[in-house]
Scaffold this motif. Structure first.
Motif, PDB file in Angstrom:
ATOM      1  N   GLU A 152       0.849  -1.186   0.000  1.00  0.00           N
ATOM      2  CA  GLU A 152       0.000   0.000   0.000  1.00  0.00           C
ATOM      3  C   GLU A 152       0.887   1.238   0.000  1.00  0.00           C
ATOM      4  O   GLU A 152       1.719   1.402   0.899  1.00  0.00           O
ATOM      5  N   VAL A 153       0.712   2.065  -0.994  1.00  0.00           N
ATOM      6  CA  VAL A 153       1.500   3.296  -1.116  1.00  0.00           C
ATOM      7  C   VAL A 153       0.520   4.471  -1.119  1.00  0.00           C
ATOM      8  O   VAL A 153      -0.400   4.515  -1.931  1.00  0.00           O
ATOM      9  N   SER A 154       0.730   5.407  -0.200  1.00  0.00           N
ATOM     10  CA  SER A 154      -0.197   6.529  -0.048  1.00  0.00           C
ATOM     11  C   SER A 154       0.556   7.851  -0.131  1.00  0.00           C
ATOM     12  O   SER A 154       1.421   8.131   0.711  1.00  0.00           O
ATOM     13  N   ASP A 155       0.270   8.634  -1.178  1.00  0.00           N
ATOM     14  CA  ASP A 155       0.801   9.989  -1.326  1.00  0.00           C
ATOM     15  C   ASP A 155       2.322  10.029  -1.159  1.00  0.00           C
ATOM     16  O   ASP A 155       2.871  10.926  -0.526  1.00  0.00           O
ATOM     17  N   LEU A 156       3.017   9.045  -1.748  1.00  0.00           N
ATOM     18  CA  LEU A 156       4.468   8.938  -1.592  1.00  0.00           C
ATOM     19  C   LEU A 156       5.178  10.051  -2.354  1.00  0.00           C
ATOM     20  O   LEU A 156       4.925  10.272  -3.541  1.00  0.00           O
ATOM     21  N   ARG A 157       6.082  10.714  -1.649  1.00  0.00           N
ATOM     22  CA  ARG A 157       6.864  11.804  -2.238  1.00  0.00           C
ATOM     23  C   ARG A 157       8.346  11.563  -1.976  1.00  0.00           C
ATOM     24  O   ARG A 157       8.728  11.112  -0.894  1.00  0.00           O
ATOM     25  N   ALA A 158       9.160  11.861  -2.985  1.00  0.00           N
ATOM     26  CA  ALA A 158      10.606  11.675  -2.853  1.00  0.00           C
ATOM     27  C   ALA A 158      11.298  12.477  -3.946  1.00  0.00           C
ATOM     28  O   ALA A 158      10.677  12.856  -4.949  1.00  0.00           O
ATOM     29  N   GLY A 159      12.587  12.709  -3.770  1.00  0.00           N
ATOM     30  CA  GLY A 159      13.345  13.448  -4.773  1.00  0.00           C
ATOM     31  C   GLY A 159      14.822  13.430  -4.442  1.00  0.00           C
ATOM     32  O   GLY A 159      15.275  12.671  -3.568  1.00  0.00           O
ATOM     33  N   TYR A 160      15.553  14.243  -5.144  1.00  0.00           N
ATOM     34  CA  TYR A 160      16.998  14.309  -4.989  1.00  0.00           C
ATOM     35  C   TYR A 160      17.371  15.736  -4.606  1.00  0.00           C
ATOM     36  O   TYR A 160      17.227  16.658  -5.414  1.00  0.00           O
ATOM     37  N   GLY A 161      17.810  15.903  -3.358  1.00  0.00           N
ATOM     38  CA  GLY A 161      18.097  17.252  -2.891  1.00  0.00           C
ATOM     39  C   GLY A 161      16.822  18.091  -2.889  1.00  0.00           C
ATOM     40  O   GLY A 161      15.791  17.690  -2.350  1.00  0.00           O
ATOM     41  N   ARG A 162      16.898  19.226  -3.552  1.00  0.00           N
ATOM     42  CA  ARG A 162      15.729  20.105  -3.616  1.00  0.00           C
ATOM     43  C   ARG A 162      14.842  19.824  -4.826  1.00  0.00           C
ATOM     44  O   ARG A 162      13.870  20.536  -5.059  1.00  0.00           O
ATOM     45  N   ILE A 163      15.190  18.784  -5.579  1.00  0.00           N
ATOM     46  CA  ILE A 163      14.434  18.483  -6.800  1.00  0.00           C
ATOM     47  C   ILE A 163      13.416  17.390  -6.504  1.00  0.00           C
ATOM     48  O   ILE A 163      13.776  16.230  -6.297  1.00  0.00           O
ATOM     49  N   PRO A 164      12.117  17.719  -6.460  1.00  0.00           N
ATOM     50  CA  PRO A 164      11.102  16.693  -6.221  1.00  0.00           C
ATOM     51  C   PRO A 164      10.869  15.867  -7.488  1.00  0.00           C
ATOM     52  O   PRO A 164      10.830  16.408  -8.589  1.00  0.00           O
TER      53      PRO A 164
END
Length: 233
Positions: free
Chosen positions: A6-18
């Motif tokens: 189950e994945v809910s509203d997953l957010r990730a990025g590299y440094g300041r870059i979403p």
């Protein structure tokens, strides 16, 4: 079927870059889920986040009902998640057999019988066990990377762009092997790809990813009939 992931509203990025802008999805145990999208849409970032190689900046990931959002990659591996990375990342100077032994590193103890069991589904690798990984063809390296992942005895395999640079005969062999593993090992799979034919042949359901969000869904029959509108990604 029980819910596996189950994945809910997953957010990730590299440094300041979403990169991931709020991915929400679920999958059942035993399901093969395809994720289709162009380069730069967040496919690899999603798999790295699910594996724990890239920390989430928001949202939640649950595996078999357990919140794993803050767990590290080795913890997720021991829970039964395995990653076959883009580019394969085998050890070119190690033999095929030693590459497979490296797959046992996530286990609590080294059980070489696991390698024997995996090789039953990868007969092409058996005569190559003493050969250096770097001496294999690209397709053979992809099969080795997949077999190495299976040595961890995962419940869920994350497969990143497996057809990239691979000859058609190996792609067909990979499809046949993965479909056989689904039945024999009760395996679940998330595969990200640009190759529509590969992902359609393999997946029970396909999600479309654009700019870090899941923007559509289709079943295999819809895709084969051309009614899902997923071709223009």
């Amino acid at each position: 079927m029980n819910t596996l992931l189950e994945v809910s509203d997953l957010r990730a990025g590299y440094g300041r870059i979403p990169i991931l802008a709020g991915v929400t999805m679920t999958m059942a145990e035993g399901e093969y889920l395809g994720i289709l999208g162009h380069n730069g849409m967040g496919k690899t970032t999603l798999l790295r986040s699910l594996m724990g190689q890239l920390p989430a900046t928001g949202g939640r990931v649950a595996f078999l009902g357990t919140d794993i959002t803050r767990k590290r990659a080795h913890e997720r591996a021991r829970m039964g998640i395995g990653l076959v990375p883009q580019g394969r990342e085998i050890f070119p100077d190690l033999s095929v057999h030693d590459n497979l032994r490296m797959g046992l590193a996530a286990a609590r103890s080294e059980d070489l019988s696991v390698i024997e069991a995996v090789l039953e589904d990868f007969p092409r690798l058996t005569p190559l066990l003493d050969r250096r990984g770097g001496a294999l063809s690209g397709g053979e390296q992809q099969l080795l990377a997949l077999a190495r992942c299976l040595c961890t005895k995962p419940k869920l395999v994350l497969l990143d762009e497996p057809t990239e640079g691979i000859q058609p005969s190996i792609i067909e062999e990979m499809i046949e092997t993965l479909l056989a593993l689904k039945k024999r090992w009760s395996l679940s799979l998330v595969a990200v790809e640009q190759n529509l034919e590969f992902i359609t042949s393999l997946s029970d359901r396909i999600l479309k990813i654009q700019k870090g969000r899941i923007t559509g869904e289709a079943g295999r029959e819809e895709l084969l009939s051309g009614q899902a509108g997923m071709g223009a990604i």
